[in-house]
Design a protein around this motif. Structure first.
Motif, mmCIF file in Angstrom:
data_model
loop_
_atom_site.group_PDB
_atom_site.id
_atom_site.type_symbol
_atom_site.label_atom_id
_atom_site.label_comp_id
_atom_site.label_asym_id
_atom_site.label_seq_id
_atom_site.Cartn_x
_atom_site.Cartn_y
_atom_site.Cartn_z
ATOM 1 N N ILE A 208 54.299 -58.358 31.818
ATOM 2 C CA ILE A 208 53.807 -56.998 31.627
ATOM 3 C C ILE A 208 53.698 -56.675 30.136
ATOM 4 C CG2 ILE A 208 54.358 -54.548 31.935
ATOM 5 C CD1 ILE A 208 55.717 -55.278 34.560
ATOM 6 N N LEU A 209 54.733 -57.024 29.377
ATOM 7 C CA LEU A 209 54.724 -56.743 27.944
ATOM 8 C C LEU A 209 53.566 -57.458 27.248
ATOM 9 C CD1 LEU A 209 58.534 -56.912 27.078
ATOM 10 C CD2 LEU A 209 57.121 -54.883 27.455
ATOM 11 N N LEU A 210 53.305 -58.693 27.654
ATOM 12 C CA LEU A 210 52.187 -59.417 27.047
ATOM 13 C C LEU A 210 50.858 -58.749 27.362
ATOM 14 C CD1 LEU A 210 53.080 -63.191 27.462
ATOM 15 C CD2 LEU A 210 52.960 -61.865 25.358
ATOM 16 N N ARG A 211 50.698 -58.262 28.589
ATOM 17 C CA ARG A 211 49.467 -57.543 28.949
ATOM 18 C C ARG A 211 49.320 -56.267 28.119
ATOM 19 N NH1 ARG A 211 45.084 -59.280 32.182
ATOM 20 N NH2 ARG A 211 45.858 -60.962 33.511
ATOM 21 N N LEU A 212 50.415 -55.548 27.931
ATOM 22 C CA LEU A 212 50.371 -54.314 27.170
ATOM 23 C C LEU A 212 50.121 -54.573 25.691
ATOM 24 C CD1 LEU A 212 53.368 -52.383 28.793
ATOM 25 C CD2 LEU A 212 50.934 -51.964 29.152
ATOM 26 N N LEU A 213 50.636 -55.705 25.186
ATOM 27 C CA LEU A 213 50.492 -56.018 23.763
ATOM 28 C C LEU A 213 49.205 -56.770 23.446
ATOM 29 C CD1 LEU A 213 54.140 -57.137 22.921
ATOM 30 C CD2 LEU A 213 53.006 -55.033 22.172
ATOM 31 N N ALA A 214 48.451 -57.167 24.469
ATOM 32 C CA ALA A 214 47.233 -57.953 24.237
ATOM 33 C C ALA A 214 46.273 -57.292 23.246
ATOM 34 C CB ALA A 214 46.536 -58.234 25.567
ATOM 35 N N PRO A 215 45.990 -55.981 23.366
ATOM 36 C CA PRO A 215 45.086 -55.364 22.377
ATOM 37 C C PRO A 215 45.642 -55.373 20.961
ATOM 38 C CG PRO A 215 45.311 -53.977 24.331
ATOM 39 C CD PRO A 215 46.366 -55.021 24.415
#
Length: 347
Positions: A208-215
Motif C-alpha cells: 500500500i505504501l509503495l502505491r501511495l508513494l509511486a507519484p
C-alpha cells in the motif's frame, strides 16, 4: 512525530482508497505467489527443530566456531543455519523461539539476530538471478556474497559478549523443555501460521505504501531503488528500469539483498516483540550487511565479470557509477559501524 505519521497515514488511506486497494492486492499476490510458498516450510522446520532439541544437538558441531568467532553459545547454531538458508525472517523467528525456550539468553539472542536474517538461496537464484538478470549463475554468486557478508557483518556487530567457556562435551547448560513430537509439531504449525500471517500483513501494508508513494518516487532520480529500500521484492522487480550499467545493477541488487528492506525490518520487530527480543542496532547491522555485500560484489564484478554475467536487457548508464557506488558503500559502512557502536550499551 508518531501522531503526525499516524494522521498522515489515516489521511492517505482516506483520500486514496483505490491505490490502497491495489496495494492490498499486490501484497496478497506477492505473499501467496512468492513469499509464503518459500517461507512456510522453513517456519515450520524452525519451530519444530527448536522444540525437539535440535539446537542443542546441532550446536555441538559448531560450538567452537560460534564461541571463538562470535562469542555465542552452541544453541545459536540453528538460528545461524536457518537464517542463512530459510529466507527473511526465519532467522529472527528462530532466535525468538530459542529465547522463548530458554536456549539463549536475551543478550545472546539479540546478537545472533543482528546477522542471521538473510535471503534464501531460492530467492537469490530464482527471483534475483533468473527473474531480474536472466542468469541463475548470477543469483548463485549473489547468494554466496550475501551469506559471506552476513557472517562478516556478524564479526563486527555480534562479538560484544564475553568469551564462551565450553565444557568438555561442547555444550553450555540449557534449560529448554523437551516436548513429544506430536505436541512439538502442533505448536510449530501454530507458530508458523502466526508468523505467516504477520509476514502477509506487512507485505500488504508496505505494498500500500509503495502505491501511495509511486507519484513521489517516479520523478526522483533512481526512485526505483528507493522502492527496494522500502519493500525488497517490488524494488528488485523494478531494477532493470534504472539507467545503470550491468555492474551497477548487480551491485545495487546486492546492497538491497543485504539491507532487506524496511518491510523485512518491521517483520523482524513484530516477531521479536512477543519474546522481548532487543532490536537495538538492527538497522545499522543491516546497513553494514548491505554495504559489505555491495563492496564485495563490485570487487567480484571488476575481477571477473563473467562470474556475474547478466543476460537481461539493461539500460546504459553514466561512467561514474562504480566510483559513486564505492563512495556510497563506504559512507553506509561507516554509518553502520557508528550506529552499531551507539547501540552496544542498549542491548
Amino acid at each position: 512525530m508518531k501522531l503526525f505519521l499516524s494522521l498522515a497515514l489515516f489521511a492517505a488511506f482516506l483520500l486514496c482508497p483505490a491505490a490502497c486497494a491495489e496495494g492490498v492486492r499486490d501484497g496478497l499476490s506477492l505473499a501467496a505467489g512468492r513469499a509464503l510458498p518459500a517461507l512456510v516450510p522453513f517456519f515450520l522446520a524452525s519451530g519444530l527443530l527448536v522444540r525437539t532439541g535440535f539446537a542443542e544437538t546441532f550446536g555441538r558441531l559448531l560450538a567452537r566456531p560460534l564461541a571463538r568467532l562470535y562469542r555465542l553459545p552452541p544453541a545459536a547454531a540453528s538460528a545461524v543455519l536457518l537464517g542463512l538458508t530459510g529466507g527473511y525472517p526465519v532467522g529472527a523467528a528462530t532466535a525468538a523461539a530459542l529465547l522463548g525456550q530458554g536456549a539463549l539468553r536475551r543478550e545472546e539472542a539479540a546478537r545472533v539476530n543482528l546477522f542471521c536474517n538473510c535471503a534464501s538461496p531460492g530467492f537469490c537464484i530464482g527471483l534475483v538471478g533468473l527473474g531480474v538478470f536472466g542468469s541463475a549463475r548470477t543469483g548463485a554468486v549473489l547468494y554466496g556474497i550475501h551469506a559471506l557478508s552476513a557472517l562478516l557483518a556478524g564479526l563486527l556487530t555480534a562479538r560484544d559478549g564475553s568469551p564462551q567457556r565450553l565444557p568438555p562435551n561442547g555444550m553450555l547448560p540449557v534449560h529448554a523443555p523437551r516436548e513429544g513430537f506430536a505436541a512439538a509439531f502442533c505448536a510449530a504449525v501454530q507458530q508458523a501460521a502466526a508468523t505467516s500471517l504477520t509476514v502477509t500483513a506487512f507485505l500488504a501494508v508496505f505494498s500500500i505504501l509503495l502505491r501511495l508513494l509511486a507519484p513521489v518516487l517516479a520523478p526522483i532520480p533512481y526512485g526505483q531503488a528507493l522502492a527496494g529500500v522500502i519493500e525488497l521484492t517490488n524494488g528488485l522487480d523494478r531494477l532493470t528500469a534504472l539507467p545503470l550499467s550491468r555492474g551497477g545493477l548487480v551491485t545495487l541488487a546486492s546492497f538491497l539483498l543485504g539491507f532487506g528492506g524496511l518491510a523485512v525490518h518491521f517483520q523482524v520487530r513484530a516477531l521479536a516483540a512477543p519474546q522481548d527480543l532487543p532490536m537495538a542496532g538492527f538497522t545499522a547491522a543491516k546497513l553494514l550487511h548491505g554495504a559489505i555485500a555491495a563492496l564485495l560484489t563490485a570487487l567480484v564484478f571488476r575481477l571477473s565479470p563473467a562470474a556475474l554475467a547478466v543476460f537481461a536487457p539493461v539500460a546504459p548508464s553514466a561512467r561514474g557509477w562504480p566510483a559513486a557506488a564505492a563512495a556510497l558503500s563506504a559512507f553506509v559502512l561507516l554509518f553502520a559501524i557508528w550506529g552499531g557502536k551507539r547501540a552496544k550499551n542498549k542491548v
